[in-house]
Design an enzyme around this catalytic site. Structure first.
Site, PDB file in Angstrom:
ATOM      1  N   LYS A  14       0.826  -1.217   0.000  1.00 47.04           N
ATOM      2  CA  LYS A  14       0.000   0.000   0.000  1.00 47.04           C
ATOM      3  C   LYS A  14       0.858   1.264   0.000  1.00 47.04           C
ATOM      4  CE  LYS A  14      -2.198  -0.903   3.903  1.00 47.04           C
ATOM      5  NZ  LYS A  14      -1.528  -1.931   4.549  1.00 47.04           N
ATOM      6  N   ARG A  88      -9.235  -0.838  10.321  1.00 51.87           N
ATOM      7  CA  ARG A  88      -8.726  -2.186  10.565  1.00 51.87           C
ATOM      8  C   ARG A  88      -9.678  -3.008  11.426  1.00 51.87           C
ATOM      9  NH1 ARG A  88      -2.963  -0.652   9.929  1.00 51.87           N
ATOM     10  NH2 ARG A  88      -1.676  -2.497   9.803  1.00 51.87           N
ATOM     11  N   ARG A 127      11.652  -5.458   3.607  1.00 52.57           N
ATOM     12  CA  ARG A 127      11.329  -4.027   3.536  1.00 52.57           C
ATOM     13  C   ARG A 127      12.255  -3.176   4.412  1.00 52.57           C
ATOM     14  NH1 ARG A 127       5.252  -2.331   4.596  1.00 52.57           N
ATOM     15  NH2 ARG A 127       5.528  -3.477   6.529  1.00 52.57           N
ATOM     16  N   ARG A 173       0.750  -9.981  13.188  1.00 52.09           N
ATOM     17  CA  ARG A 173       0.026  -8.948  12.433  1.00 52.09           C
ATOM     18  C   ARG A 173      -0.930  -9.600  11.443  1.00 52.09           C
ATOM     19  NH1 ARG A 173       4.859  -6.138   9.917  1.00 52.09           N
ATOM     20  NH2 ARG A 173       3.433  -4.665   8.977  1.00 52.09           N
TER      21      ARG A 173
HETATM   22  P1  AMP Z   1       1.085  -0.345   9.294  1.00 56.63           P
HETATM   23  O1  AMP Z   1       2.182   0.649   9.041  1.00 56.63           O
HETATM   24  O2  AMP Z   1      -0.215   0.033   8.648  1.00 56.63           O
HETATM   25  O3  AMP Z   1       1.501  -1.765   8.973  1.00 56.63           O
HETATM   26  O4  AMP Z   1       0.796  -0.306  10.880  1.00 56.63           O
HETATM   27  C1  AMP Z   1       1.786  -0.641  11.823  1.00 56.63           C
HETATM   28  C2  AMP Z   1       1.156  -0.911  13.168  1.00 56.63           C
HETATM   29  O5  AMP Z   1       0.497   0.273  13.656  1.00 56.63           O
HETATM   30  C3  AMP Z   1       0.059  -1.972  13.189  1.00 56.63           C
HETATM   31  O6  AMP Z   1       0.576  -3.300  13.255  1.00 56.63           O
HETATM   32  C4  AMP Z   1      -0.692  -1.595  14.469  1.00 56.63           C
HETATM   33  O7  AMP Z   1       0.049  -1.956  15.626  1.00 56.63           O
HETATM   34  C5  AMP Z   1      -0.694  -0.074  14.376  1.00 56.63           C
HETATM   35  N1  AMP Z   1      -1.854   0.422  13.600  1.00 56.63           N
HETATM   36  C6  AMP Z   1      -1.826   1.012  12.370  1.00 56.63           C
HETATM   37  N2  AMP Z   1      -3.065   1.326  11.964  1.00 56.63           N
HETATM   38  C7  AMP Z   1      -3.899   0.914  12.935  1.00 56.63           C
HETATM   39  C8  AMP Z   1      -5.328   0.931  13.089  1.00 56.63           C
HETATM   40  N3  AMP Z   1      -6.140   1.414  12.125  1.00 56.63           N
HETATM   41  N4  AMP Z   1      -5.847   0.423  14.235  1.00 56.63           N
HETATM   42  C9  AMP Z   1      -5.059  -0.069  15.214  1.00 56.63           C
HETATM   43  N5  AMP Z   1      -3.710  -0.135  15.139  1.00 56.63           N
HETATM   44  C10 AMP Z   1      -3.129   0.354  13.998  1.00 56.63           C
END
Ligand code: AMP
Length: 236
Positions: A14, A88, A127, A173
């Protein structure tokens, strides 16, 4: 073009797609992960709590993330945006509908990037990201490696691995994605609002082309079915 709400497993790409759309179509990229990592980098008490959750692959609370997103959405003043990493959970999806309705934002499409766990895991483990401008790179994927060793092509900052891009945390995750985000996919599917793009065997260039096609042509009017037929896009 439409505002894009991306739903996808971790490390689906993304961020890379969003970088392209920001550069070429003037989108504002709202990544909840980036917003949280910024808070972590400030070293605040809240940042420390968030860091612990992220490192374990757990979600932060709906209340916190909803207030962060609400704050960002109200600053947009009509600019096109990409929501990356939100919603999410089902609670976040309901709240997002309310926030967009209250801001009068109706020009949206939900795009679900479907990818196998093995492929997403490979992408996560290779990454690296720029902690300054947030651009992401891939160490084993030609075309996505940084030009100079471990430095960001754009701002020359030393690239870093994310604390949650490890094998163990990736598994958590992905599990959290299946449990919490699975119902979000069903929520949009039931309302006929989800466009699925399968990305396993596609190059990032082809995926970007499909996303652009969907964001420029998707319509919730009666033309929707016609569009899906023409584009090969699917909402199942
Ligand atoms: P990402 O960069 O989108 O992979 O997000 C990294 C981490 O941030 C996730 O594994 C969660 O711990 C937290 N996080 C990101 N977006 C959300 C969300 N919408 N709700 C809850 N936790 C989030």
């Amino acid at each position: 073009m439409k505002n894009i709400i991306f739903i996808a497993p971790p490390a689906a790409g993304k961020g890379t797609i969003s970088d392209y759309l920001v550069e070429n179509y003037n989108y504002v990229h709202l990544s909840t992960g980036d917003l949280l990592r910024t808070e972590v980098s400030l070293g605040t008490l809240l940042g420390k709590e968030i860091d612990e959750l992220i490192t374990k692959g757990k979600l932060v609370s709906d209340d916190l993330i909803i207030s962060l997103v609400n704050n960002e959405l109200t600053k947009l003043n009509g600019r096109l945006f990409i929501l990356d990493g939100f919603p999410r959970t089902l609670g976040q999806a309901h709240k997002l509908d309310q926030m967009l309705a209250s801001l009068g934002v109706t020009n949206n499409v939900v795009i679900y990037l479907d990818i196998d766990v093995e492929e997403a895991s490979k992408r996560a483990l290779g990454r690296v990201i720029c902690p300054n401008c947030k651009r992401s790179y891939h160490l084993y994927n030609e075309g996505f490696k940084p030009l100079n060793d471990n430095l960001c092509d754009d701002c020359n900052t030393v690239l870093e691995k994310r604390s949650d891009d490890t094998e163990v945390t990736f598994k958590n995750r992905f599990l959290s994605y299946l449990t919490n985000t699975g119902p979000v996919i069903d929520y949009y599917k039931k309302q006929n609002r989800l466009v699925k793009i399968s990305i396993n065997d596609k190059s990032i260039t082809d995926v970007i082309k499909e996303v652009i096609k969907v964001a420029s042509e998707y319509s919730t009017s009666s033309k929707e079915a016609e569009f899906r037929l023409k584009s090969g896009g699917s909402n199942d």
